[in-house]
Design a protein around this motif. Structure first.
Motif: not given
Length: 259
Positions: A164-170, A175-184
């Motif tokens: 799940t990513l939040r990548l607003p144009a600078p 301010d960029l964020t990347v989350h990785l979820e494994l098995d919930g």
């Protein structure tokens, strides 16, 4: 401002990774990145090219286009996904080549239509084994970007899970964020936060002095933290065989789609 830098911006950044899968571990390092329009790639003066260059093979888009350049490469890729920007603006956030070396853990393309509306985002991921992979991202109804993980990055995490990513144009801020979820469960959070500073000769010299060999430093920092994870007892997950997962294969990572 120097003429060569009018179409570009520099961002003085702090990158943070926090992993909670199996063993909690955090890393942080400082760097600087470039933002520019693909129709106006900065042409750094010859005396400064050791400090900033944009080689024809540094991005997958340039590989696809040969000598035609980044813009043609991205348009070609998007056409294969039935997207036509009709000449709309494409902004790229990336590291420059420094002293002949570049490493881009993440490059981001914001792709717009002629009216300036965001059509899609392309996230290009590079790993330390020379692999490269693109994710084509479109916002969900809640505005978030999501993609199934299909590319081997960390040797301590499987090629599985969902981003799940939040990548607003600078703008003034990055301010960029990347989350990785494994098995919930949340397995990794990566952030890139920065502040825009004007590009130009004096700025580039100052940033190069503050962060010498910046992209090499990023690559070495990743390897050093890998050693620390080994010392903590984490097991290495072998890379998938090339015939089962091709790192450079273009993927369309729309919600619900798995390559």
């Amino acid at each position: 401002m120097n003429g060569w830098a009018k179409s570009a911006s520099l961002y003085r950044c702090e990158v943070r990774h926090v992993r909670t899968h199996v063993e909690r571990h955090a890393l942080r390092h400082s760097t600087y990145m470039w933002l520019f329009d693909l129709d106006a790639v900065p042409e750094v003066p010859r005396p400064l090219r050791l400090l900033a260059g944009f080689g024809s093979s540094d991005q997958l888009a340039a590989d696809a286009a040969g000598t035609a350049g980044l813009r043609s490469g991205v348009d070609e890729y998007l056409a294969g996904e039935d997207i036509d920007l009709d000449g709309g603006r494409i902004l790229l956030l990336t590291h420059a080549r420094v002293a002949g070396y570049v490493f881009n853990p993440l490059s981001v393309y914001w792709c717009h239509d002629p009216a300036g509306r965001l059509v899609c985002v392309v996230a290009e991921v590079h790993n330390t084994y020379g692999g490269r992979h693109r994710y084509l991202l479109r916002p969900d109804t809640d505005g978030r970007l999501r993609a199934d993980k299909t590319f081997y990055v960390s040797p301590f995490l499987p090629v599985d899970g969902r981003y799940t990513l939040r990548l607003p144009a600078p703008g003034r801020l990055l301010d960029l964020t990347v989350h990785l979820e494994l098995d919930g469960r949340r397995a990794l959070t990566a952030t890139v936060k920065g502040r825009r500073i004007p590009a130009g000769t004096s700025t580039l010299l100052r940033e190069a002095a503050r962060r010498p060999l910046s992209t090499l430093a990023v690559s070495l920092a990743i390897r050093w933290h890998g050693i620390r994870l080994l010392l903590k007892g984490l097991s290495i997950i072998p890379r998938p065989r090339p015939h089962s997962r091709k790192a450079t294969r273009v993927t369309n990572s729309r919600p619900g789609h798995r390559s």
